[in-house]
Design a protein around this motif. Structure first.
Motif, PDB file in Angstrom:
ATOM      1  N   MET A  66       0.833  -1.205   0.000  1.00 46.77           N
ATOM      2  CA  MET A  66       0.000   0.000   0.000  1.00 46.77           C
ATOM      3  C   MET A  66       0.867   1.254   0.000  1.00 46.77           C
ATOM      4  O   MET A  66       0.575   2.216  -0.714  1.00 46.77           O
ATOM      5  N   LEU A  67       1.909   1.259   0.804  1.00 48.98           N
ATOM      6  CA  LEU A  67       2.808   2.407   0.862  1.00 48.98           C
ATOM      7  C   LEU A  67       3.381   2.702  -0.518  1.00 48.98           C
ATOM      8  O   LEU A  67       3.473   3.873  -0.925  1.00 48.98           O
ATOM      9  N   GLN A  68       3.737   1.676  -1.260  1.00 51.38           N
ATOM     10  CA  GLN A  68       4.305   1.879  -2.589  1.00 51.38           C
ATOM     11  C   GLN A  68       3.323   2.577  -3.533  1.00 51.38           C
ATOM     12  O   GLN A  68       3.731   3.278  -4.453  1.00 51.38           O
ATOM     13  N   LEU A  69       2.032   2.384  -3.298  1.00 47.56           N
ATOM     14  CA  LEU A  69       1.020   2.995  -4.170  1.00 47.56           C
ATOM     15  C   LEU A  69       1.024   4.514  -4.114  1.00 47.56           C
ATOM     16  O   LEU A  69       0.474   5.168  -5.008  1.00 47.56           O
ATOM     17  N   LEU A  70       1.637   5.103  -3.091  1.00 46.18           N
ATOM     18  CA  LEU A  70       1.748   6.569  -3.042  1.00 46.18           C
ATOM     19  C   LEU A  70       2.436   7.115  -4.288  1.00 46.18           C
ATOM     20  O   LEU A  70       2.286   8.285  -4.627  1.00 46.18           O
ATOM     21  N   GLY A  71       3.172   6.249  -4.981  1.00 52.59           N
ATOM     22  CA  GLY A  71       3.889   6.681  -6.177  1.00 52.59           C
ATOM     23  C   GLY A  71       3.002   7.214  -7.274  1.00 52.59           C
ATOM     24  O   GLY A  71       3.488   7.912  -8.177  1.00 52.59           O
ATOM     25  N   VAL A  72       1.716   6.920  -7.238  1.00 54.21           N
ATOM     26  CA  VAL A  72       0.820   7.480  -8.245  1.00 54.21           C
ATOM     27  C   VAL A  72       0.847   9.003  -8.217  1.00 54.21           C
ATOM     28  O   VAL A  72       0.546   9.665  -9.216  1.00 54.21           O
ATOM     29  N   ASN A  73       1.259   9.572  -7.093  1.00 51.68           N
ATOM     30  CA  ASN A  73       1.290  11.030  -6.935  1.00 51.68           C
ATOM     31  C   ASN A  73       2.588  11.668  -7.431  1.00 51.68           C
ATOM     32  O   ASN A  73       2.598  12.865  -7.718  1.00 51.68           O
ATOM     33  N   ILE A  74       3.663  10.898  -7.527  1.00 54.43           N
ATOM     34  CA  ILE A  74       4.949  11.535  -7.849  1.00 54.43           C
ATOM     35  C   ILE A  74       5.071  11.873  -9.334  1.00 54.43           C
ATOM     36  O   ILE A  74       6.029  12.537  -9.732  1.00 54.43           O
ATOM     37  N   GLY A  75       4.102  11.456 -10.127  1.00 51.71           N
ATOM     38  CA  GLY A  75       4.080  11.832 -11.531  1.00 51.71           C
ATOM     39  C   GLY A  75       3.196  13.030 -11.811  1.00 51.71           C
ATOM     40  O   GLY A  75       2.922  13.336 -12.969  1.00 51.71           O
ATOM     41  N   MET A  76       2.731  13.699 -10.762  1.00 48.60           N
ATOM     42  CA  MET A  76       1.873  14.870 -10.899  1.00 48.60           C
ATOM     43  C   MET A  76       2.610  16.116 -10.419  1.00 48.60           C
ATOM     44  O   MET A  76       3.482  16.029  -9.540  1.00 48.60           O
ATOM     45  N   GLU A  77       2.277  17.269 -10.978  1.00 45.68           N
ATOM     46  CA  GLU A  77       2.803  18.510 -10.414  1.00 45.68           C
ATOM     47  C   GLU A  77       2.240  18.696  -9.016  1.00 45.68           C
ATOM     48  O   GLU A  77       1.054  18.483  -8.776  1.00 45.68           O
ATOM     49  N   GLN A  78       3.107  19.028  -8.072  1.00 48.46           N
ATOM     50  CA  GLN A  78       2.836  19.182  -6.639  1.00 48.46           C
ATOM     51  C   GLN A  78       2.631  17.854  -5.925  1.00 48.46           C
ATOM     52  O   GLN A  78       2.488  17.827  -4.704  1.00 48.46           O
ATOM     53  N   GLY A  79       2.643  16.758  -6.651  1.00 51.03           N
ATOM     54  CA  GLY A  79       2.499  15.448  -6.027  1.00 51.03           C
ATOM     55  C   GLY A  79       3.706  15.009  -5.217  1.00 51.03           C
ATOM     56  O   GLY A  79       3.550  14.512  -4.101  1.00 51.03           O
TER      57      GLY A  79
END
Length: 429
Positions: free
Chosen positions: A229-242
């Protein structure tokens, strides 16, 4: 039925349409599709053409406007904007475990098979016949919305005057396996960027991963927080301000107590707000099917992950975030997905998905199309997008490294203005 309301600097009208679930065989079973029509105060009484917005996803309702700003501000200069809640999202017969609870797993999977781009576009044409029967309209698709745009050009180009795409030109022919083989490599690059930007992020992440690996900890929702689940946070690192949002969350993950290190309740609460799998289940259920044409996905992201061992965490190796990928274990770990696990398995095994794109029609397309392709996009492989631009007639594109995948949210007025200029033969400014 429609309902009018006034927001800051804009006037909105709420439309509800009753449409067939299945346009081809059973017209009697109806669902509701919602669309919000907005216009600027000064243009509210003018007869302007429509621009229809197709949201990213799948499985997310259209943007809820607050004011006349961003890409909406540019659009409202010459259009009425129609914000379409794609079927199953927002106010359009929402799909979730509660709404599907009276169906068997087989019936759930059958029902959900009607929630891809093909039927989203059938809904759009049905609505156009009600709102703009004598005039084709303009469409704008962001991310998955771009997939919808290309299907629209394949299925009903007569309904379109112009089309715009931001961060969402799919391959017309490549399989889900090929898509993930490319996007896993992009996720690896985004991980490298993230850990280079924030010098203590590696220590924060690895300490948290080791803590989760050795302890049972729970989120505010009651779910056990796992390393996966923690790894799923990566969906945000491809966004601006993510990346910033993820980093600031990680800073607060662990605290010292009288009994030793423990998970911060603040982190447990905020973690779930950065993931939407519980609140938007269509994404997990249907995401891989957006790539399927006469073939099953068979949990493509999960299978392809085996080729990238760096994502498989052990305490003696650094943790890497994953991206937009959906995995079968999510239907055992996320509370709102668990009741839908059997249906998810049936959808992953479904082989008879119809084709989404007519290659001959697209090659001979006459509708002007302008697209923004983001060269650093984590979610959409640039080379596949460029490949598609050569297969669609009348498609012009702007390739830029200025934005991440969600660029239209961050600088939408400028992006849409550039695309309109491109479509109409003006020089980009």
């Amino acid at each position: 039925m429609h309902i009018d309301l006034t927001l800051a600097d804009i006037v909105a009208r709420k439309h509800f349409f009753s449409v067939p679930l299945d346009y081809q065989q059973n017209l009697s079973q109806q669902i509701t599709v919602f669309a919000r029509e907005i216009s600027s105060i000064e243009n509210q009484h003018k007869k302007l053409p429509y621009l229809v917005f197709f949201q990213g996803g799948p499985g997310f309702g259209a943007v809820r406007p607050i004011s006349n700003s961003g890409w909406i501000k540019r659009a409202l200069k010459e259009y009425r904007v129609l914000l379409l809640d794609q079927r199953g999202t927002g106010l359009s017969s929402p799909v979730n475990a509660t709404s599907l609870s009276d169906m068997s797993s087989t019936d759930q999977a059958d029902y959900l098979s009607f929630f891809r781009a093909d039927n989203i576009i059938r809904d759009a044409e049905y609505i156009r016949a009600k709102l703009s029967p004598d005039e084709p309209w303009t469409i704008l698709g962001q991310s998955f919305g771009g997939f919808c745009v290309l299907h629209y050009l394949s299925a009903a180009p007569e309904g379109l005057k112009e089309a715009y795409i931001t961060g969402g030109i799919p391959s017309l022919t490549r399989t889900a396996d090929e898509v993930y083989q490319a996007t896993y490599q992009r996720v690896i690059a985004k991980n490298k960027d993230f850990f280079n930007r924030f010098s203590d992020a590696r220590l924060l992440v690895d300490n948290l991963a080791k803590y989760l690996y050795g302890n049972k900890v729970y989120l505010a929702t009651g779910e056990q927080l796992t390393v996966e689940m923690l790894q799923l946070l990566g969906v945000n690192i491809g966004m601006e301000q993510g990346p910033e949002a993820v980093y600031y969350l990680l800073e607060q993950a662990l605290i010292e107590t009288a009994h030793g290190e423990d998970l911060n309740p603040l982190f447990a609460h905020q973690f779930s707000q950065l993931l939407s799998y519980n609140t938007n289940p269509i994404f997990a259920l249907m995401h891989e099917s957006i790539y399927c044409q006469h073939n099953a996905s068979s949990w493509a992201a999960h299978r392809v992950r085996s080729q990238f061992d760096q994502f498989n965490y052990h305490p003696d190796k650094p943790l890497l975030f994953t991206g937009e990928m959906v995995y079968p274990w999510m239907f055992a770990q996320f509370e709102a997905l668990t009741p839908l696990q059997p249906a998810a398995e049936l959808i992953a095994a479904k082989k008879d998905w119809p084709a989404l794109y007519d290659l001959e029609k697209l090659a001979n397309n006459k509708v002007p199309v302008a697209a923004a392709i983001y060269s650093n996009d984590m979610f959409v492989e640039m080379q596949y997008s460029l490949e598609t631009t050569q297969q669609v007639g009348q498609l012009q594109y702007w390739l830029t490294s200025e934005y991440e995948h969600n660029g239209i949210r961050m600088d939408g007025e400028r992006i849409l203005d550039k695309l309109i200029s491109l479509n109409r033969g003006h020089c980009l400014r």
